[in-house]
Design a protein around this motif. Structure first.
Motif, mmCIF file in Angstrom:
data_model
loop_
_atom_site.group_PDB
_atom_site.id
_atom_site.type_symbol
_atom_site.label_atom_id
_atom_site.label_comp_id
_atom_site.label_asym_id
_atom_site.label_seq_id
_atom_site.Cartn_x
_atom_site.Cartn_y
_atom_site.Cartn_z
ATOM 1 N N HIS A 55 0.877 -1.189 0.000
ATOM 2 C CA HIS A 55 0.000 0.000 0.000
ATOM 3 C C HIS A 55 0.906 1.228 0.000
ATOM 4 C CE1 HIS A 55 -3.030 2.914 1.062
ATOM 5 N NE2 HIS A 55 -2.302 3.263 2.110
ATOM 6 N N HIS A 57 1.977 5.366 -0.726
ATOM 7 C CA HIS A 57 1.746 6.811 -0.851
ATOM 8 C C HIS A 57 2.948 7.412 -1.569
ATOM 9 C CE1 HIS A 57 -1.467 7.632 2.316
ATOM 10 N NE2 HIS A 57 -1.284 6.320 2.380
ATOM 11 N N SER A 92 -2.803 4.654 -2.539
ATOM 12 C CA SER A 92 -3.672 5.449 -1.666
ATOM 13 C C SER A 92 -4.512 6.416 -2.495
ATOM 14 C CB SER A 92 -2.804 6.258 -0.702
ATOM 15 O OG SER A 92 -3.603 7.145 0.038
ATOM 16 N N ARG A 237 -1.887 -5.556 8.253
ATOM 17 C CA ARG A 237 -1.031 -4.558 7.601
ATOM 18 C C ARG A 237 0.014 -4.090 8.600
ATOM 19 N NH1 ARG A 237 -3.276 0.989 4.861
ATOM 20 N NH2 ARG A 237 -2.452 2.174 6.619
ATOM 21 N N GLU A 241 3.804 3.462 7.725
ATOM 22 C CA GLU A 241 2.618 4.328 7.651
ATOM 23 C C GLU A 241 1.884 4.349 8.996
ATOM 24 O OE1 GLU A 241 0.086 4.014 4.263
ATOM 25 O OE2 GLU A 241 -1.589 4.999 5.261
HETATM 26 ZN ZN ZN Z 1 -2.422 4.900 3.328
#
Ligand code: ZN
Length: 289
Positions: A55, A57, A92, A237, A241
């Motif tokens: 995941h 960004h 994201s 997860r 982050e």
């Molecule tokens: Zn995120």
């Protein structure tokens, strides 16, 4: 209710790594990846350690702040793809929106451009730290429609139990998003549901039948509550982050260290880790044509 029934009787466990996020800075953890090459290297290390999904960004190279700039996302996407072709790329659509005051259109532009296998779809509005994170009913439906059109699998990011109902109300319409739905249960964000075992069970209990889900617990709760989620049949997860520490007071030097820790615990529980290919099947990720 048998919670485990919802997740297919504890099939293999999907680990997602979230190596960047919008919140941590290098002042907090000097090992935070910022450039496309650094992010790609962290994804590769984490994938080799057991993460099936990344995941991601994007960060502005000069300011190191979060950005929704399509060109930056494109550079990160290309670097990750080249370094680690197997991993499921999950982008994201928040991109620090609450902090930066981005419009819904700015937040989804890179998804149009890059068509990743997965993307986040935030399931409601909330106070987030000192900001307001706005995801209106219209935006949620619009994002769901766009992702379905682009063959992008949404992960519904749920920050409180009412947001599960938002998805039921807004998305359960013919043709909008196909089942099985996939949820990220976020616990411990300031403004969201607190990170407790009771709250995680409450969230899981509120999920619809035949969905998949993972626990996203913030800070020191990442591994303990993630472990509870795994026992309940969810994925987990890990990554900077949500948490920058490997142990209390000890910074993780790589996201892969957090993945390794999760892998060790999951194996000790007698469960297996899903490969990216197995995760595609478990998550019913649409085959791109
Ligand atoms: Zn995120």
């Amino acid at each position: 209710m048998d919670l485990q029934k919802k997740q297919g009787e504890l099939e293999k466990v999907i680990i997602t790594v979230a190596p960047v996020g919008a919140w941590p800075t290098r002042a907090m953890n000097p090992y935070l990846p910022i450039s496309p090459e650094e992010i790609a290297a962290e994804v590769l290390r984490s994938h080799e350690a057991g993460a099936a999904v990344a995941h991601i960004h994007a960060r502005d190279l000069e300011t190191e702040e979060p950005t929704a700039d399509t060109a930056v996302y494109q550079a990160v996407f290309a670097s990750v793809r080249a370094a680690c072709p197997e991993v499921i790329i999950h982008l994201s659509t928040a991109s620090g929106a609450a902090k930066l005051g981005l419009t819904p259109e700015q937040r989804i532009r890179h998804i149009h451009e890059l068509k990743p296998e997965m993307a986040s779809l935030n399931a409601g509005s909330m106070n987030l730290h000192c900001n307001v994170f706005i995801n209106s009913p219209e935006t949620i439906q619009q994002y769901a429609r766009i992702m379905t059109e682009l063959n992008v699998k949404p992960e519904f990011e749920v920050y409180d139990v009412g947001m599960i109902e938002n998805i039921e109300q807004l998305v359960r319409k013919p043709g909008l998003v196909s089942e099985p739905y996939h949820y990220g249960l976020v616990l411990g964000v300031p403004g969201g549901i607190p990170a407790t075992v009771k709250n995680l069970i409450h969230l899981v209990d509120a999920l619809p039948e035949h969905c998949t889900w993972q626990t996203i617990a913030i800070g020191r709760h990442q591994i303990p509550l993630g472990t509870v989620g795994v026992v309940l049949g969810g994925g987990v997860r890990v990554g900077f982050e949500d948490n920058i520490y490997l142990y209390r007071g000890v910074l993780a030097k790589s996201n892969a260290e957090l993945v390794e820790k999760a892998v060790k615990i999951i194996r000790e529980l007698g469960l297996e880790i899903a490969s990216a290919e197995e995760a595609r099947e478990l998550l019913s990720i649409p085959v791109s044509c």
